[in-house]
Design a protein around this motif. Structure first.
Motif, PDB file in Angstrom:
ATOM      1  N   LEU A   1      -5.605   4.125  -2.996  1.00 51.00           N
ATOM      2  CA  LEU A   1      -6.053   2.798  -3.430  1.00 51.00           C
ATOM      3  C   LEU A   1      -5.833   1.768  -2.331  1.00 51.00           C
ATOM      4  N   VAL A   2      -4.693   1.852  -1.643  1.00 50.72           N
ATOM      5  CA  VAL A   2      -4.365   0.903  -0.571  1.00 50.72           C
ATOM      6  C   VAL A   2      -5.352   1.055   0.588  1.00 50.72           C
ATOM      7  N   TYR A   3      -5.681   2.302   0.951  1.00 47.67           N
ATOM      8  CA  TYR A   3      -6.638   2.519   2.034  1.00 47.67           C
ATOM      9  C   TYR A   3      -7.984   1.872   1.732  1.00 47.67           C
ATOM     10  N   ARG A   4      -8.469   2.084   0.517  1.00 47.97           N
ATOM     11  CA  ARG A   4      -9.775   1.519   0.133  1.00 47.97           C
ATOM     12  C   ARG A   4      -9.731  -0.008   0.152  1.00 47.97           C
ATOM     13  N   ALA A   5      -8.629  -0.570  -0.329  1.00 48.31           N
ATOM     14  CA  ALA A   5      -8.513  -2.025  -0.345  1.00 48.31           C
ATOM     15  C   ALA A   5      -8.488  -2.592   1.078  1.00 48.31           C
ATOM     16  N   LEU A   6      -7.734  -1.965   1.958  1.00 47.12           N
ATOM     17  CA  LEU A   6      -7.657  -2.447   3.334  1.00 47.12           C
ATOM     18  C   LEU A   6      -8.989  -2.278   4.057  1.00 47.12           C
ATOM     19  N   ASP A   7      -9.710  -1.199   3.754  1.00 51.81           N
ATOM     20  CA  ASP A   7     -11.029  -0.996   4.366  1.00 51.81           C
ATOM     21  C   ASP A   7     -11.991  -2.117   3.971  1.00 51.81           C
ATOM     22  N   ARG A   8     -11.954  -2.525   2.729  1.00 51.58           N
ATOM     23  CA  ARG A   8     -12.826  -3.610   2.270  1.00 51.58           C
ATOM     24  C   ARG A   8     -12.451  -4.931   2.933  1.00 51.58           C
TER      25      ARG A   8
ATOM     26  N   ASP B   1       4.226 -12.011  15.883  1.00 52.18           N
ATOM     27  CA  ASP B   1       3.166 -11.615  14.964  1.00 52.18           C
ATOM     28  C   ASP B   1       3.228 -12.470  13.699  1.00 52.18           C
ATOM     29  N   VAL B   2       2.088 -12.577  13.030  1.00 47.55           N
ATOM     30  CA  VAL B   2       2.021 -13.232  11.733  1.00 47.55           C
ATOM     31  C   VAL B   2       1.958 -12.142  10.665  1.00 47.55           C
ATOM     32  N   ASP B   3       2.967 -12.094   9.811  1.00 46.94           N
ATOM     33  CA  ASP B   3       3.012 -11.098   8.740  1.00 46.94           C
ATOM     34  C   ASP B   3       2.359 -11.670   7.487  1.00 46.94           C
ATOM     35  N   LEU B   4       1.366 -10.937   6.954  1.00 50.23           N
ATOM     36  CA  LEU B   4       0.628 -11.364   5.764  1.00 50.23           C
ATOM     37  C   LEU B   4       0.670 -10.256   4.723  1.00 50.23           C
ATOM     38  N   VAL B   5       0.903 -10.639   3.483  1.00 54.28           N
ATOM     39  CA  VAL B   5       0.894  -9.669   2.393  1.00 54.28           C
ATOM     40  C   VAL B   5      -0.139 -10.099   1.359  1.00 54.28           C
ATOM     41  N   VAL B   6      -0.921  -9.132   0.890  1.00 57.44           N
ATOM     42  CA  VAL B   6      -1.918  -9.364  -0.158  1.00 57.44           C
ATOM     43  C   VAL B   6      -1.291  -8.933  -1.480  1.00 57.44           C
ATOM     44  N   THR B   7      -1.064  -9.883  -2.364  1.00 61.89           N
ATOM     45  CA  THR B   7      -0.462  -9.586  -3.664  1.00 61.89           C
ATOM     46  C   THR B   7      -1.540  -9.583  -4.745  1.00 61.89           C
ATOM     47  N   GLY B   8      -1.245  -8.842  -5.823  1.00 66.61           N
ATOM     48  CA  GLY B   8      -2.166  -8.785  -6.951  1.00 66.61           C
ATOM     49  C   GLY B   8      -2.998  -7.524  -7.000  1.00 66.61           C
TER      50      GLY B   8
ATOM     51  N   ASP C   1      -0.415  -8.882  11.021  1.00 72.01           N
ATOM     52  CA  ASP C   1      -0.252  -7.621  10.301  1.00 72.01           C
ATOM     53  C   ASP C   1      -0.528  -7.892   8.825  1.00 72.01           C
ATOM     54  N   ILE C   2      -1.526  -7.214   8.266  1.00 72.04           N
ATOM     55  CA  ILE C   2      -1.976  -7.452   6.890  1.00 72.04           C
ATOM     56  C   ILE C   2      -1.652  -6.219   6.059  1.00 72.04           C
ATOM     57  N   SER C   3      -0.884  -6.388   4.992  1.00 71.45           N
ATOM     58  CA  SER C   3      -0.500  -5.278   4.143  1.00 71.45           C
ATOM     59  C   SER C   3      -0.620  -5.684   2.678  1.00 71.45           C
TER      60      SER C   3
ATOM     61  N   ALA D   1       1.857   4.601   8.360  1.00 68.81           N
ATOM     62  CA  ALA D   1       3.085   3.857   8.081  1.00 68.81           C
ATOM     63  C   ALA D   1       3.458   3.970   6.605  1.00 68.81           C
ATOM     64  N   ARG D   2       4.718   3.761   6.307  1.00 65.84           N
ATOM     65  CA  ARG D   2       5.149   3.783   4.907  1.00 65.84           C
ATOM     66  C   ARG D   2       4.408   2.726   4.109  1.00 65.84           C
ATOM     67  N   ILE D   3       4.180   1.585   4.726  1.00 68.02           N
ATOM     68  CA  ILE D   3       3.332   0.540   4.160  1.00 68.02           C
ATOM     69  C   ILE D   3       2.102   0.439   5.054  1.00 68.02           C
ATOM     70  N   PRO D   4       0.981   1.024   4.688  1.00 67.70           N
ATOM     71  CA  PRO D   4      -0.224   0.931   5.526  1.00 67.70           C
ATOM     72  C   PRO D   4      -0.622  -0.519   5.755  1.00 67.70           C
ATOM     73  N   LEU D   5      -1.182  -0.798   6.915  1.00 64.48           N
ATOM     74  CA  LEU D   5      -1.533  -2.181   7.237  1.00 64.48           C
ATOM     75  C   LEU D   5      -2.696  -2.244   8.214  1.00 64.48           C
ATOM     76  N   ILE D   6      -3.267  -3.440   8.296  1.00 62.85           N
ATOM     77  CA  ILE D   6      -4.283  -3.763   9.299  1.00 62.85           C
ATOM     78  C   ILE D   6      -3.612  -4.582  10.392  1.00 62.85           C
ATOM     79  N   LYS D   7      -3.742  -4.147  11.630  1.00 62.94           N
ATOM     80  CA  LYS D   7      -3.219  -4.923  12.770  1.00 62.94           C
ATOM     81  C   LYS D   7      -4.406  -5.591  13.442  1.00 62.94           C
ATOM     82  N   LEU D   8      -4.405  -6.901  13.362  1.00 63.96           N
ATOM     83  CA  LEU D   8      -5.525  -7.705  13.853  1.00 63.96           C
ATOM     84  C   LEU D   8      -5.076  -8.544  15.036  1.00 63.96           C
ATOM     85  N   GLU D   9      -5.909  -8.574  16.086  1.00 66.50           N
ATOM     86  CA  GLU D   9      -5.638  -9.420  17.252  1.00 66.50           C
ATOM     87  C   GLU D   9      -6.892 -10.214  17.593  1.00 66.50           C
TER      88      GLU D   9
END
Length: 223
Positions: free
Chosen positions: A152-159, A127-134, A197-199, A181-189
């Motif tokens: 806030l994290v849910y809304r950001a990931l939805d956008r 998998d490619v692990d990606l983190v969105v900072t800021g 995995d985007i968190s 998950a403790r760190i919510p994420l988007i799993k994209l294939e």
């Protein structure tokens, strides 16, 4: 009278044979003194002694066990090809573009890869692990987000997910939101079998991955 004389002659001959060296032993001594070539038995012994001494000396080329070559062959088969790495890099660029489009008013937002893709330990199907900072940072104590921060994290990931679906360069096969998950994420294939995995988080993951990659490069350079 003739019989005692014959016995006396036989005793004298035996005494001469005892005192005189045999022809084979005298020839061997002469060969050693004159430096003549050794016999086949001596040659084989000398070769064995030489080979054993060579084994004790450090050789120029190290000899590895069969397990070493098995590991090398396994690594050769699972290491991603340049085309596979390029496809993963293209997915990273698409995620970064969709994220920036989702938060155009946030200037410090960044999408950074971390984990095995950065430190060089990934396989062709990793998998490619990606983190969105800021946007949001997890707690340094618990390692996760509080209940209020998760909203806030849910809304950001939805956008981000909504803009990913609009990406024409990204052929999405499947996309799920992992909210529990403790760190919510988007799993994209993607249709090319790239899984990302985007968190949301800080840059501790990318910093650690880059540090490990630098240590590996330094050790290889010293060799």
């Amino acid at each position: 009278l003739d019989q005692p004389k014959q016995e006396q002659n036989q005793q004298q001959q035996q005494q001469q044979q005892w005192h005189e060296p045999s022809s084979s032993s005298s020839n061997h001594q002469q060969q050693q003194q004159q430096g003549s070539p050794p016999s086949p038995a001596e040659s084989s012994y000398g070769a064995a002694a030489a080979s054993s001494s060579d084994m004790l000396r450090p050789s120029a080329k190290p000899v590895f066990s069969p397990l070493h070559y098995d590991v090398v062959e396994f690594a050769r088969q699972v290491v991603p090809t340049p085309a596979e790495r390029a496809e993963k890099q293209r997915v990273i660029q698409c995620v970064a573009a969709a994220t920036k489009r989702s938060f155009e008013d946030v200037s410090k937002i960044r999408v950074q890869p971390f984990g095995s893709f950065v430190n060089g330990l990934s396989t062709w199907n990793s998998d490619v692990d990606l983190v969105v900072t800021g946007l949001a940072k997890p707690s340094r104590i618990t390692g996760g987000f509080s209940h209020n921060d998760k909203r806030l994290v849910y809304r950001a990931l939805d956008r981000i997910a909504a803009n990913l679906r609009k990406q024409k360069k990204l052929s999405i096969r499947k996309m799920d939101m992992i909210r529990t998950a403790r760190i919510p994420l988007i799993k994209l294939e993607t249709n090319n079998r790239v899984v990302a995995d985007i968190s949301l988080g800080d840059n501790s993951g990318p910093v650690a991955a880059n540090f490990l990659a630098q240590q590996v490069r330094t050790k290889l350079h010293r060799r």
